[in-house]
Design an enzyme around this catalytic site. Structure first.
Site, mmCIF file in Angstrom:
data_model
loop_
_atom_site.group_PDB
_atom_site.id
_atom_site.type_symbol
_atom_site.label_atom_id
_atom_site.label_comp_id
_atom_site.label_asym_id
_atom_site.label_seq_id
_atom_site.Cartn_x
_atom_site.Cartn_y
_atom_site.Cartn_z
ATOM 1 N N GLU A 120 12.939 72.984 -17.574
ATOM 2 C CA GLU A 120 12.897 74.362 -17.082
ATOM 3 C C GLU A 120 14.204 75.029 -17.495
ATOM 4 O O GLU A 120 15.212 74.949 -16.797
ATOM 5 C CB GLU A 120 12.704 74.413 -15.570
ATOM 6 N N ASP A 263 7.138 72.563 -7.603
ATOM 7 C CA ASP A 263 8.478 73.089 -7.877
ATOM 8 C C ASP A 263 9.427 72.686 -6.746
ATOM 9 O O ASP A 263 10.334 73.431 -6.381
ATOM 10 C CB ASP A 263 8.451 74.615 -8.047
#
Length: 370
Positions: A120, A263
Site C-alpha cells: 500500500e 485494512d
C-alpha cells in the site's frame, strides 16, 4: 483422509448444496454422497475468508518485518476464519520495505496462509496520504518495484498507487503484467482515473476512503471506478462506509466486483489502547469502530472479515454477494482463485463451519483444524 458428512455448503457457484466432502492431502478430493465420516448436520459450511488488504492484528503488524509479528497475525486470523491473506505494508523507506518483503517471503505460517504481499504505497499522493507517513511518499519507479518483487521471491500480488502523482504510464503498463495495480490514496480526477484504468489499473483501494469522491458534476475516482469493470475494496466495519452507501455500492458492483477487506492494524482484537502504525501513533477508543490518529483522522480498521461478513448480512446485502466478496472475489484479484476462495474438487480444503447465528464453530486450513 477425512470425510465431512451431511454438509450444508455453498458450492463453487455459491449456491446452497447438501452432501459429503472428502479431504485428502489438504485438498478437496470428492463431493457427493460418500462413506462413513463425521456428521456436520446443523452447521453451514463456507469457504475460508480471503483478506487481501490487512496490516496486522493480535498485536502484530506486517511492517514489523518480524516472524513473531507474522505469527501473531496468522493465528489471530485463523480464529476468525480468514484462511488466506496478503500482509500489507505501509509507505516506508525502500530499505524498510525490502526487509519487510524478505521477512514475509521467508515466513512459514502455522495459521492463516500467506497468499501474497500487498504494497500500500509508497507511490501515493501527499494530499491523500491519510494515515500514511508523508515523509516517505515518493514517485513510483519500475526499478524500485523490481527490487521489491525480487526480494519478495515474486510474492508481490497487489500495489496501490496514485497515478496522477508521478509520470505513471510506463509504470502501470509494466507492473500490471506482474501484479494487480490498484488506484488509491489518490487525488486523481475522473479523466486521470479512466486513463489509469485503460493503462492497466484494475482495482481500487478501500473505495471512498483516501480518494476523490463522486459528485453530480465530477465522477472522481469513486464514480469512475464504479462505472468501470474494475474490482473495488470495501471496509465493512460500519464506520469507514455507512450501511446505506454499502447497499448502494453492492447494487452497482454486483456480485463479482466487490472485495471486502479488513485494512486492520495491530490493535485489532486487543480492545482500546494506543498502538503504532507505519511509524505513527494511533488510538483505539472504547467501543471504537476503527483506529484514529491524534487529530482524529481515520487510520485503520480493527475489524476482521468474519465480523464484516456478518455486518453485510445485517445491513441487508444478499448472502451470495456478501460471501463472494469475502472469498472468491479477493482470490481472483491476486489470481489465486484456482487454489482458494471456493469449495470445489481440487482446491485447498480451507473451510469454515458456521452455526445458525453465523458464528464460527470450526476452521480448517488445508484440511487441518485451526
Amino acid at each position: 483422509m477425512m470425510i465431512f458428512k451431511n454438509c450444508t455448503f455453498y458450492n463453487e457457484f455459491f449456491e446452497k448444496e447438501f452432501g459429503d466432502i472428502e479431504i485428502e492431502n489438504g485438498k478437496i478430493k470428492q463431493i457427493g454422497i460418500l462413506g462413513e465420516g463425521r456428521d456436520m448436520s446443523g452447521l453451514t459450511l463456507i469457504p475460508g475468508f480471503v483478506d487481501v488488504h490487512i496490516h496486522g492484528c493480535g498485536g502484530g503488524d506486517s511492517s514489523d518485518a518480524s516472524a513473531e509479528s507474522l505469527d501473531k497475525i496468522t493465528k489471530e486470523l485463523a480464529r476468525h476464519g480468514v484462511t488466506s491473506f496478503c500482509p500489507t505494508s505501509m509507505t516506508l523507506p525502500k530499505v524498510r520495505l525490502l526487509d519487510i518483503v524478505k521477512t514475509i517471503a521467508g515466513f512459514k505460517s502455522s495459521g492463516s496462509k500467506i497468499a501474497g504481499i500487498n504494497l500500500e504505497g509508497p507511490f501515493i499522493a501527499m494530499s491523500k496520504k491519510g494515515a500514511q507517513n508523508g515523509e516517505y511518499v515518493r514517485g513510483g519507479t519500475i526499478e524500485e518495484f523490481d527490487e521489491l518483487m525480487a526480494a519478495s521471491n515474486n510474492m508481490v500480488k497487489l500495489i496501490t498507487i496514485a497515478p496522477e502523482a508521478f509520470d505513471s504510464k510506463e509504470f502501470i503498463e509494466y507492473v500490471s503484467r506482474k501484479a494487480a495495480v490498484s488506484i488509491g490514496h489518490s487525488a486523481a480526477n475522473s479523466e486521470e482515473c479512466k486513463k489509469a484504468i485503460d493503462l492497466g489499473v484494475h482495482h481500487a483501494t478501500h473505495l471512498y476512503n483516501a480518494m476523490t469522491p463522486m459528485t453530480h458534476r465530477e465522477a472522481g475516482i469513486v464514480g469512475t471506478a464504479l462505472d468501470s469493470d474494475i474490482t473495488c475494496e470495501l471496509i465493512c466495519d460500519g464506520g469507514h462506509i455507512c450501511p446505506a452507501v454499502l447497499r448502494n455500492t453492492f447494487k452497482m458492483l454486483g456480485e463479482d466486483r466487490a472485495v471486502v477487506i479488513s485494512d486492520s492494524m495491530r490493535g485489532a482484537g486487543l480492545g482500546e489502547g494506543a498502538f503504532e502504525l507505519g511509524g505513527q501513533q494511533v488510538f483505539v477508543e472504547k467501543d471504537g469502530k476503527y483506529a484514529v490518529l491524534a487529530d482524529g483522522t481515520i487510520a485503520a480498521s480493527i475489524s476482521n472479515l468474519h465480523t464484516e461478513f456478518k455486518n453485510l448480512i445485517e445491513y441487508g446485502i444478499d448472502f451470495k454477494a456478501a460471501l463472494k466478496a469475502c472469498t472468491i472475489n479477493p482470490a481472483r484479484v491476486i489470481q489465486a482463485d484456482d487454489e482458494i476462495g471456493s469449495i470445489a474438487v481440487g482446491k485447498c480444503a480451507d473451510l469454515v463451519f458456521l452455526d445458525e447465528n453465523l458464528d464460527i464453530k470450526e476452521v480448517y486450513i488445508n484440511g487441518i483444524s485451526a
